[in-house]
Design an enzyme around this catalytic site. Structure first.
Site, PDB file in Angstrom:
ATOM      1  N   ASN A   1       0.790  -1.271   0.004  1.00 58.12           N
ATOM      2  CA  ASN A   1      -0.005  -0.065   0.127  1.00 58.12           C
ATOM      3  C   ASN A   1       0.718   1.199  -0.010  1.00 58.12           C
ATOM      4  O   ASN A   1       0.310   2.234  -0.066  1.00 58.12           O
ATOM      5  CB  ASN A   1      -0.910   0.180   1.332  1.00 58.12           C
ATOM      6  CG  ASN A   1      -1.741  -1.132   1.209  1.00 58.12           C
ATOM      7  OD1 ASN A   1      -1.670  -2.276   1.547  1.00 58.12           O
ATOM      8  ND2 ASN A   1      -3.327  -0.835   0.681  1.00 58.12           N
TER       9      ASN A   1
ATOM     10  N   THR B   1      -7.926   6.406  -2.741  1.00 62.54           N
ATOM     11  CA  THR B   1      -6.712   6.032  -3.717  1.00 62.54           C
ATOM     12  C   THR B   1      -6.851   4.696  -3.938  1.00 62.54           C
ATOM     13  O   THR B   1      -5.940   4.013  -4.715  1.00 62.54           O
ATOM     14  CB  THR B   1      -5.352   6.569  -3.138  1.00 62.54           C
ATOM     15  OG1 THR B   1      -5.390   6.031  -2.004  1.00 62.54           O
ATOM     16  CG2 THR B   1      -4.971   7.991  -3.057  1.00 62.54           C
TER      17      THR B   1
ATOM     18  N   VAL C   1       0.074   6.571  -1.255  1.00 61.14           N
ATOM     19  CA  VAL C   1      -0.397   5.839  -0.277  1.00 61.14           C
ATOM     20  C   VAL C   1      -1.723   5.221  -0.885  1.00 61.14           C
ATOM     21  O   VAL C   1      -2.650   6.100  -0.950  1.00 61.14           O
ATOM     22  CB  VAL C   1      -0.867   6.577   0.947  1.00 61.14           C
ATOM     23  CG1 VAL C   1      -1.341   5.616   2.100  1.00 61.14           C
ATOM     24  CG2 VAL C   1       0.647   7.080   1.413  1.00 61.14           C
ATOM     25  N   CYS C   2      -1.740   4.163  -0.908  1.00 63.75           N
ATOM     26  CA  CYS C   2      -3.281   3.426  -1.287  1.00 63.75           C
ATOM     27  C   CYS C   2      -3.867   3.117  -0.184  1.00 63.75           C
ATOM     28  O   CYS C   2      -3.828   2.073   0.639  1.00 63.75           O
ATOM     29  CB  CYS C   2      -2.821   1.955  -2.149  1.00 63.75           C
ATOM     30  SG  CYS C   2      -2.358   2.438  -3.936  1.00 63.75           S
ATOM     31  N   LEU C   3      -5.036   3.741   0.004  1.00 66.83           N
ATOM     32  CA  LEU C   3      -5.905   3.606   1.100  1.00 66.83           C
ATOM     33  C   LEU C   3      -7.407   3.852   0.638  1.00 66.83           C
ATOM     34  O   LEU C   3      -7.513   4.968   0.054  1.00 66.83           O
ATOM     35  CB  LEU C   3      -5.525   4.393   2.157  1.00 66.83           C
ATOM     36  CG  LEU C   3      -6.171   3.944   3.509  1.00 66.83           C
ATOM     37  CD1 LEU C   3      -5.710   2.680   4.088  1.00 66.83           C
ATOM     38  CD2 LEU C   3      -5.835   5.208   4.762  1.00 66.83           C
TER      39      LEU C   3
END
Length: 348
Positions: free
Chosen positions: A121, A135, A128-130
């Protein structure tokens, strides 16, 4: 601790405050953005002040935040890696910016990665993949809600859901295989790689602490140096898998640890000990251990060199001695030296 607008100033705490207001934004990732949330009369400004108040009261002991008096649209957070994970005792920094229409849109979050990919992530680019940041995909309840979502929720989600015990399964689709032996082994190997990167980040942060967090960096690693080095010592000796160390080096249990991991930990261990000692942490026994190991290796090299010199073989001398012995026993007389004859039977 620096007071919030409208609050009564308080005496600074002895320890590094969980939340405070700083002034230097020069190394912030979003410092170059045009600040559009600085007007004290705007609804965005008032919402940010509400966020400040929540952060000043409700942060857990393992998350630290700095806001900026001259740039209310920016904040920086430091998250401590939890015990039992490959991130344990590390410090991970995130630069955050409020958009001009906050909270209609979620904040922008940049992970200070140092170019290292430590989690599916968290990209080396800082992305930041969240789901909460919109995202990454997710259910509607997991996405940013302008009415209810907060910066605190984002930080807690990163700490608990991203920097977790088995980050390998954060990769899309991998969680379905988490119960199978093959994938568990892949997860353990991933944890080993991640912990080595964690150690590299620790060394970098100690040598180059982010602005306004210098006291925290020194204080944190001074307090956690003994546990961290104890764990690293156990890992490099192949005594424990990543995250299973509990603080007592005499109660370690042999685990399946890869040769690659032990080798990498051996390589970085001495640098970690030196860096931790500079914080003022009571790690003299680790320093002495490293010194003795270096002296032992140096002595072994000297002994090997001496043995080679003493027992070394001079090929030319061996050849001369062999010819001399062959002459003494008359064997050379049996050799045919006629160049025109390829072979000749000789009766003995």
């Amino acid at each position: 601790m620096t007071s919030l607008p409208g609050d009564t100033p308080t005496i600074p705490d002895a320890k590094f405050p969980q939340f405070d207001v700083a002034s230097d934004v020069s190394d912030h990732h979003f410092a170059g953005r045009n600040p559009k949330a600085s007007s004290s009369n705007s609804a965005v400004y008032k919402k940010i002040m509400q966020e400040w108040k929540v952060l000043s009261k409700d942060l857990p002991e393992t998350i630290f935040v700095r806001a900026y008096e001259t740039r209310v649209d920016l904040i920086r957070a430091a998250i401590v890696g939890a015990r039992g994970t490959p991130y344990h005792d590390g410090l991970f920094f995130f630069d955050i910016a409020f958009p001009s229409d906050y909270p209609a849109k979620p904040p922008l979050v940049h992970y200070r990665s140092l170019g290292l990919r430590i989690n599916p992530n968290l990209y080396s680019s800082g992305k930041v993949c969240l789901s909460l940041l919109n995202t990454w995909t997710g259910k509607k309840s997991e996405k940013w809600d302008p009415k209810n979502s907060t910066i605190l929720q984002i930080l807690l989600s990163i700490q608990a859901l991203v920097l977790n015990e088995k980050p390998y399964f954060n990769e899309p689709g991998y969680s379905a295989w988490s119960g199978r032996t093959y994938w568990q082994k892949k997860s353990l190997a991933y944890n080993e790689d991640v912990f080595v990167l964690n150690c590299k980040i620790i060394l970098f942060v100690l040598r180059n602490p982010p602005k306004n967090f210098e006291p925290l960096v020194n204080q944190h690693f001074k307090e956690h140096a003994e546990f961290l080095l104890g764990a690293c010592d156990a890992y490099r000796k192949g005594c424990m898998k990543v995250g299973s160390f509990e603080g007592d080096p005499n109660r370690v249990k042999p685990e399946q640890v890869s040769f690659k991991f032990r080798s990498l930990m051996n390589h970085i261990y001495g640098d970690l000990v030196v860096a931790m000692s500079k914080t003022g942490a009571p790690v003299e026994h680790f320093v002495e251990q490293v010194r003795e190991e270096k002296e032992k290796k140096a002595k072994e090299k000297v002994d090997v060199a001496a043995k080679k010199k003493k027992g070394g073989v001079n090929v030319s001398e061996v050849g001369k001695n062999l010819v001399k012995k062959l002459k003494n026993i008359g064997f050379l007389g049996l050799i045919v030296k006629d160049k025109n004859v390829k072979s000749k039977e000789v009766s003995v």
